[in-house]
Scaffold this motif. Structure first.
Motif, PDB file in Angstrom:
ATOM      1  N   ASP A  52       2.090 -13.834   3.033  1.00 48.12           N
ATOM      2  CA  ASP A  52       1.836 -12.624   1.810  1.00 48.12           C
ATOM      3  C   ASP A  52       1.072 -12.442   1.264  1.00 48.12           C
ATOM      4  N   ILE A  53       0.394 -13.686   0.917  1.00 47.15           N
ATOM      5  CA  ILE A  53      -0.914 -13.104  -0.232  1.00 47.15           C
ATOM      6  C   ILE A  53      -1.642 -12.758   0.331  1.00 47.15           C
ATOM      7  N   PHE A  54      -1.822 -11.608   1.765  1.00 51.57           N
ATOM      8  CA  PHE A  54      -2.613 -10.944   2.440  1.00 51.57           C
ATOM      9  C   PHE A  54      -2.671  -9.819   2.185  1.00 51.57           C
ATOM     10  N   LYS A  55      -0.973  -9.521   2.365  1.00 50.67           N
ATOM     11  CA  LYS A  55      -0.350  -8.110   1.994  1.00 50.67           C
ATOM     12  C   LYS A  55      -0.135  -8.116   0.434  1.00 50.67           C
ATOM     13  N   PHE A  56      -0.555  -9.015  -0.105  1.00 52.18           N
ATOM     14  CA  PHE A  56      -0.632  -8.607  -1.502  1.00 52.18           C
ATOM     15  C   PHE A  56      -2.084  -8.246  -2.175  1.00 52.18           C
ATOM     16  N   ALA A  57      -3.107  -8.729  -1.090  1.00 51.83           N
ATOM     17  CA  ALA A  57      -4.499  -8.591  -1.467  1.00 51.83           C
ATOM     18  C   ALA A  57      -4.763  -6.758  -0.991  1.00 51.83           C
ATOM     19  N   ILE A  58      -4.232  -6.619   0.298  1.00 59.04           N
ATOM     20  CA  ILE A  58      -3.894  -5.545   0.788  1.00 59.04           C
ATOM     21  C   ILE A  58      -3.671  -4.537  -0.173  1.00 59.04           C
ATOM     22  N   ALA A  59      -2.586  -4.701  -0.947  1.00 59.25           N
ATOM     23  CA  ALA A  59      -1.861  -3.888  -1.679  1.00 59.25           C
ATOM     24  C   ALA A  59      -2.676  -3.708  -2.558  1.00 59.25           C
ATOM     25  N   GLY A  60      -3.662  -4.190  -3.002  1.00 59.01           N
ATOM     26  CA  GLY A  60      -4.125  -4.016  -4.693  1.00 59.01           C
ATOM     27  C   GLY A  60      -5.747  -3.484  -3.840  1.00 59.01           C
ATOM     28  N   ILE A  61      -6.168  -3.018  -2.893  1.00 57.78           N
ATOM     29  CA  ILE A  61      -6.223  -2.183  -2.667  1.00 57.78           C
ATOM     30  C   ILE A  61      -6.298  -0.530  -2.108  1.00 57.78           C
ATOM     31  N   SER A  62      -5.448  -0.359  -0.723  1.00 61.75           N
ATOM     32  CA  SER A  62      -5.357   0.718  -0.495  1.00 61.75           C
ATOM     33  C   SER A  62      -3.600   0.769  -1.349  1.00 61.75           C
ATOM     34  N   SER A  63      -2.825   0.536  -1.861  1.00 58.62           N
ATOM     35  CA  SER A  63      -2.179   0.833  -3.213  1.00 58.62           C
ATOM     36  C   SER A  63      -0.545   0.210  -1.575  1.00 58.62           C
ATOM     37  N   ASN A  64       0.727   0.027  -2.446  1.00 57.78           N
ATOM     38  CA  ASN A  64       2.049  -0.124  -1.491  1.00 57.78           C
ATOM     39  C   ASN A  64       2.597  -0.221  -2.675  1.00 57.78           C
ATOM     40  N   ALA A  65       3.696   1.027  -2.045  1.00 57.07           N
ATOM     41  CA  ALA A  65       4.828   1.707  -3.055  1.00 57.07           C
ATOM     42  C   ALA A  65       5.599   0.895  -3.047  1.00 57.07           C
ATOM     43  N   GLU A  66       6.184  -0.077  -2.119  1.00 52.80           N
ATOM     44  CA  GLU A  66       7.422  -1.050  -1.847  1.00 52.80           C
ATOM     45  C   GLU A  66       6.715  -2.202  -3.062  1.00 52.80           C
ATOM     46  N   LEU A  67       5.638  -3.008  -3.443  1.00 56.17           N
ATOM     47  CA  LEU A  67       5.750  -4.382  -3.834  1.00 56.17           C
ATOM     48  C   LEU A  67       5.587  -3.072  -5.978  1.00 56.17           C
ATOM     49  N   GLN A  68       4.766  -1.932  -5.660  1.00 53.99           N
ATOM     50  CA  GLN A  68       4.623  -1.417  -6.849  1.00 53.99           C
ATOM     51  C   GLN A  68       3.258  -1.524  -7.318  1.00 53.99           C
ATOM     52  N   ILE A  69       2.473  -1.406  -6.486  1.00 53.10           N
ATOM     53  CA  ILE A  69       0.753  -2.135  -6.283  1.00 53.10           C
ATOM     54  C   ILE A  69       0.373  -0.543  -6.281  1.00 53.10           C
ATOM     55  N   THR A  70      -0.859   0.053  -7.494  1.00 52.45           N
ATOM     56  CA  THR A  70      -1.464   0.564  -7.474  1.00 52.45           C
ATOM     57  C   THR A  70      -3.200   0.050  -7.025  1.00 52.45           C
ATOM     58  N   GLY A  71      -3.760   0.480  -5.627  1.00 47.47           N
ATOM     59  CA  GLY A  71      -4.855   0.324  -5.356  1.00 47.47           C
ATOM     60  C   GLY A  71      -6.088   0.803  -6.043  1.00 47.47           C
ATOM     61  N   VAL A  72      -6.869   0.137  -5.596  1.00 46.76           N
ATOM     62  CA  VAL A  72      -8.362   0.757  -6.247  1.00 46.76           C
ATOM     63  C   VAL A  72      -9.122   1.904  -5.039  1.00 46.76           C
ATOM     64  N   ALA A  73      -8.468   1.950  -3.994  1.00 45.08           N
ATOM     65  CA  ALA A  73      -8.999   3.139  -3.407  1.00 45.08           C
ATOM     66  C   ALA A  73      -9.885   4.579  -3.561  1.00 45.08           C
ATOM     67  N   ASN A  74      -8.740   4.819  -4.044  1.00 46.27           N
ATOM     68  CA  ASN A  74      -8.736   6.163  -4.432  1.00 46.27           C
ATOM     69  C   ASN A  74     -10.748   5.767  -5.909  1.00 46.27           C
ATOM     70  N   THR A  75     -10.196   5.312  -6.537  1.00 51.05           N
ATOM     71  CA  THR A  75     -11.115   4.916  -7.417  1.00 51.05           C
ATOM     72  C   THR A  75     -12.425   4.703  -6.761  1.00 51.05           C
ATOM     73  N   ALA A  76     -12.088   3.720  -5.743  1.00 51.22           N
ATOM     74  CA  ALA A  76     -13.725   3.232  -4.966  1.00 51.22           C
ATOM     75  C   ALA A  76     -14.201   4.534  -4.131  1.00 51.22           C
ATOM     76  N   VAL A  77     -13.831   5.295  -3.267  1.00 55.97           N
ATOM     77  CA  VAL A  77     -14.453   6.289  -2.937  1.00 55.97           C
ATOM     78  C   VAL A  77     -14.582   7.523  -4.856  1.00 55.97           C
ATOM     79  N   MET A  78     -13.965   7.909  -4.923  1.00 51.80           N
ATOM     80  CA  MET A  78     -14.540   8.296  -6.666  1.00 51.80           C
ATOM     81  C   MET A  78     -16.146   7.714  -7.042  1.00 51.80           C
ATOM     82  N   LEU A  79     -16.332   6.500  -7.314  1.00 52.06           N
ATOM     83  CA  LEU A  79     -17.496   5.892  -7.584  1.00 52.06           C
ATOM     84  C   LEU A  79     -18.267   6.255  -6.330  1.00 52.06           C
ATOM     85  N   LEU A  80     -18.256   6.118  -5.148  1.00 50.87           N
ATOM     86  CA  LEU A  80     -19.158   6.400  -4.231  1.00 50.87           C
ATOM     87  C   LEU A  80     -20.133   7.532  -4.663  1.00 50.87           C
TER      88      LEU A  80
END
Length: 467
Positions: A64-92
């Motif tokens: 599950d660690i790998f699922k949690f890690a990718i959720a931190g990047i791309s978000s996962n509503a089920e785990l209630q984790i908001t990812g950083v992908a949108n921030t990364a795109v904005m910064l780019l």
């Protein structure tokens, strides 16, 4: 683990909290001793410790660690984790946009004006940096503050051979104060968690914010006097002022677009208005920040550089800087995702509230204020204010304190929150200024104690919080 309820059994809570602390301590130790880069530490430490925790606690599967890690990047509503992908795109796109503007010469008149006003005096430069940082931070977004202030001030610091550490520290001190405005992250979460009145909360924390802002200017004066002693007041001739734009990007003089400065200024101002006031004022739509910068960069690129070769040069020039920042933000997403997904963030929050002795109940706002310092550093604002603060408030109410008292007290920790490795935009700040993360955290924390003291002093006097 009762992830859906956010409640942990005592033994499980202690174990998960311990592993969470090991992850944070391991990361900080590696970067401060320079045994690993922030990127490798952010990715490898939580993954390795998380896998070990899976076998020791049995609270989750190691896969599950790998699922949690990718959720931190791309978000996962089920785990209630908001990812950083949108921030990364904005910064780019934001880095590419402001890089283009720097090369085109939008900031050359600003830099020349600042140099004329400060007359080569490091003290005036640092005070100007503090005031500018406080003003730009009103929008509540650290990325925007960093990009605008660094774009305007870095050429000045380089011209006068001043320390970039001072620039990086003043920006973060200023942003940590202005981030408490209602549209900033922490205040909005406090209001949601404790259902307190937004207007009253703002009125009662403003005195602390004003005193803390004066402290930031005071820090600028202290550091400015030291820099003036080290460097003296540099005599800048009119000829040197005229050369400022050229020396800012000497290898790309042909890419300067002085005749486009008014178009670039209007475009930038329109983007800032949409970014800050979108959805708040009539006829200004709410637009995603990443899309604002993407559109702005596309327009600026086409209008300033009709030649495809020049367009490619601009993208290549700032693309490498953008990639360095983005991989750090994505790595921070892995770090955050593992802490949140495994339940370590929640366990650290629950443990934090459980470890405080009941005997301190009569001074609970002070306890909350002190607990908010490590709490907001070790945890994300979501985890602390939505997870820990309700528990602290419950104890406070039991001891006769109002939710507003606890809400005000919990804002004190923001003096140190932006030094956390969980805050994405700090990697942009470190990349632009070129300072080392560990040294910057220590230096900023030292001056941040004054901000923390200002918050405490005002909340327990004019803020009306019982001590």
């Amino acid at each position: 683990m009762r992830r859906s309820e956010g409640v942990f059994e005592e033994e499980e809570c202690a174990m998960l909290a311990m592993f969470g602390l090991i992850i944070v301590a391991g990361f900080m130790t590696l970067i401060m001793t320079k045994r690993a880069t922030p990127f490798t530490s952010l990715v490898l430490v939580p993954l390795v410790v998380g896998i070990v925790a899976a076998f020791v606690t049995g609270a989750f599967k190691w896969t599950d660690i790998f699922k949690f890690a990718i959720a931190g990047i791309s978000s996962n509503a089920e785990l209630q984790i908001t990812g950083v992908a949108n921030t990364a795109v904005m910064l780019l796109f934001a880095i590419l946009y402001f890089g283009l503007m720097l090369t085109a010469g939008l900031f050359d008149p600003v830099v020349a004006f600042i140099l004329r006003v400060v007359k080569g005096d490091p003290l005036k430069v640092l005070v100007g940096t503090a005031v500018l940082s406080l003003a730009v931070s009103v929008d509540g977004d650290g990325s925007t503050t960093t990009l605008v202030v660094c774009s305007a001030m870095i050429p000045v610091y380089r011209k006068l051979k001043m320390k970039m550490m001072d620039l990086a520290v003043l920006i973060i001190l200023a942003n940590s104060i202005m981030n408490l405005l209602p549209w900033g992250g922490p205040t909005a979460r406090i209001i949601a968690a404790l259902k307190v009145d937004e207007g009253e909360l703002l009125r009662r924390i403003i005195p602390g914010m004003v005193l803390a802002a004066l402290w930031v200017v005071g820090v600028a004066v202290i550091r400015g006097l030291a820099e003036r002693k080290r460097l003296g007041v540099v005599d800048i001739t009119p000829e040197e002022l005229a050369e400022v734009g050229k020396t800012t990007h000497p290898e790309d003089v042909d890419l300067g677009r002085a005749h486009k400065v008014w178009f670039n200024l209007v475009l930038t101002m329109v983007m800032m208005v949409v970014l800050i006031f979108g959805g708040e004022l009539p006829f200004i739509p709410k637009v995603n920040a990443a899309l604002i910068f993407a559109i702005g960069f596309a327009l600026a690129l086409v209008i300033n550089y009709g030649n495809l070769v020049d367009q490619r040069r601009v993208v290549e020039k700032y693309g490498s800087s953008a990639v360095q920042v983005i991989i750090m933000v994505l790595a921070a997403g892995v770090f955050m995702g593992v802490l949140a997904g495994t339940g370590m963030s929640g366990a650290m929050g629950q443990a934090l509230s459980d470890w405080v002795p009941d005997a301190l109940g009569s001074h609970w706002p002070l306890v909350t204020a002190i607990a908010s310092a490590p709490g907001t550093f070790l945890l994300s604002n979501d985890a602390f204010y939505l997870g820990v603060l309700p528990v602290l408030n419950q104890v406070g109410v039991q001891n006769g304190f109002a939710p507003m008292d606890i809400a005000i007290a919990s804002t004190a920790g923001q003096a140190f929150h932006l030094l956390s490795p969980l805050v994405g935009f700090i990697y942009l700040l470190l990349n632009l200024t070129g300072v080392e993360m560990g040294k910057w955290q220590i230096t900023s924390a030292k001056w941040g104690l004054g901000t923390f003291a200002a918050f405490l002093l005002c909340m327990f006097t004019v803020g009306g919080v019982p001590l």
